[in-house]
Scaffold this active site. Structure first.
Site, PDB file in Angstrom:
ATOM      1  N   ASN A  80      -7.679  45.327  -6.367  1.00 47.69           N
ATOM      2  CA  ASN A  80      -7.146  46.505  -6.008  1.00 47.69           C
ATOM      3  C   ASN A  80      -7.902  46.912  -4.603  1.00 47.69           C
ATOM      4  O   ASN A  80      -7.133  47.954  -4.232  1.00 47.69           O
ATOM      5  CB  ASN A  80      -7.262  47.550  -7.200  1.00 47.69           C
ATOM      6  CG  ASN A  80      -6.982  48.809  -6.817  1.00 47.69           C
ATOM      7  OD1 ASN A  80      -5.658  49.123  -6.522  1.00 47.69           O
ATOM      8  ND2 ASN A  80      -7.862  49.687  -6.916  1.00 47.69           N
ATOM      9  N   TYR A 147      -3.318  46.086   8.635  1.00 45.73           N
ATOM     10  CA  TYR A 147      -2.936  46.095   7.129  1.00 45.73           C
ATOM     11  C   TYR A 147      -2.006  45.230   6.802  1.00 45.73           C
ATOM     12  O   TYR A 147      -1.932  44.448   5.552  1.00 45.73           O
ATOM     13  CB  TYR A 147      -2.834  47.607   6.955  1.00 45.73           C
ATOM     14  CG  TYR A 147      -2.533  47.979   5.542  1.00 45.73           C
ATOM     15  CD1 TYR A 147      -3.493  47.884   4.311  1.00 45.73           C
ATOM     16  CD2 TYR A 147      -1.177  48.589   5.001  1.00 45.73           C
ATOM     17  CE1 TYR A 147      -2.981  48.057   3.120  1.00 45.73           C
ATOM     18  CE2 TYR A 147      -0.853  48.668   3.705  1.00 45.73           C
ATOM     19  CZ  TYR A 147      -1.871  48.630   2.824  1.00 45.73           C
ATOM     20  OH  TYR A 147      -1.545  49.088   1.610  1.00 45.73           O
ATOM     21  N   LYS A 151      -2.172  41.796   4.010  1.00 47.84           N
ATOM     22  CA  LYS A 151      -1.465  42.141   2.756  1.00 47.84           C
ATOM     23  C   LYS A 151      -0.402  40.744   3.051  1.00 47.84           C
ATOM     24  O   LYS A 151       0.036  40.295   2.034  1.00 47.84           O
ATOM     25  CB  LYS A 151      -0.401  43.459   2.808  1.00 47.84           C
ATOM     26  CG  LYS A 151      -1.471  44.579   2.388  1.00 47.84           C
ATOM     27  CD  LYS A 151      -2.376  44.480   1.202  1.00 47.84           C
ATOM     28  CE  LYS A 151      -3.137  45.555   0.729  1.00 47.84           C
ATOM     29  NZ  LYS A 151      -4.027  45.322  -0.552  1.00 47.84           N
TER      30      LYS A 151
END
Length: 249
Positions: A80, A147, A151
């Site tokens: 996470n 980012y 991802k």
């Protein structure tokens, strides 16, 4: 003895902390990993650890697994922890910040997954890996190149990992837009660095952000579904197939 044990990174705040709290209330064992332990941590076990220290990840996974009973039925790794920074166009971003973004959002989860699988290879427990991804890994956002790249890499890595390991179910799930510290950083950015700034300010001003409590509950329900092993590897928590629909990949 808890039937399920969870190792959760980024467990000190946001959905990581809220998920840990809700799991603890259900009677499951939770081992948190984050740089600092929150004062109100709900379980006995917590590892204060900086995930950028890649050489120590195997050892930290070993420490976490030592706390889990050999007869635990299900063991879950939740990756996470992550960062939205740097926010800015690719040609303006700081080298060190780009490197740290990829480490936190991709390299550390990859190594944690590898250590989890290797160190549990002789255990008969059910093994699950939940990688917290983002819609940004599936759609281009100006100002979020690092980012988005991290991802997107996490999604594809998850697909490879799921294909490689018949005894480990891997899911990479986008959790939606949540009212966390990451959203605060987005709202504090400059429009020149992030052209969609006004849109994200609108989300907050109009109550369109999900709460960490709601999102954690949805993620917990997803992980505990009876057909979890049949779910697609790449998911959005807001668009899950109904139970019983089977493998949709």
């Amino acid at each position: 003895m808890a039937k399920e044990a969870y190792i959760i990174t980024g467990a000190s705040k946001g959905i990581g902390f809220e998920w840990s709290r809700q799991l603890n209330e259900q009677g499951h064992q939770v081992i948190g990993i984050a740089r600092t332990k929150p004062e109100n941590w709900p379980d006995d076990n917590f590892l204060a650890f900086d995930l950028t220290k890649l050489d120590a990840i195997e050892d930290i996974m070993g420490q976490a697994l030592k706390w889990i009973s050999k007869d635990t039925e299900t063991i879950v790794l939740v990756n996470n922890a992550g960062t939205i920074e740097p926010i800015g166009f690719a040609h303006t971003n700081d080298t060190a910040q780009v490197s740290q973004s990829i480490v936190l959002n991709l390299t550390a989860p990859m190594l944690l997954c590898g250590a989890f699988i290797a160190q549990l290879k002789d255990r008969s427990s059910h093994k699950k890996i939940i990688n917290i991804s983002s819609g940004a890994g599936r759609k281009a956002y100006e100002g979020w190149s690092a980012y988005c790249a991290g991802k997107a890499g996490l999604d594809h890595f998850s697909s490879c990992l799921d294909a490689e390991n018949a005894d480990v179910k891997v899911v990479s799930v986008a959790p939606g837009i949540i009212d966390t510290g990451m959203q605060e950083k987005i709202r504090q950015s400059e429009a020149a660095d992030f052209p969609l700034l006004e849109k994200f300010l609108h989300y907050k001003e109009n109550g369109l952000l999900s709460s960490p409590e709601e999102t954690a509950a949805m993620l917990m329900d997803m992980t505990q579904r009876p057909d979890f092993n049949k779910l697609p590897t790449i998911l959005d928590i807001r668009n899950l197939p109904a139970i019983g629909e089977g493998q949709l990949e």
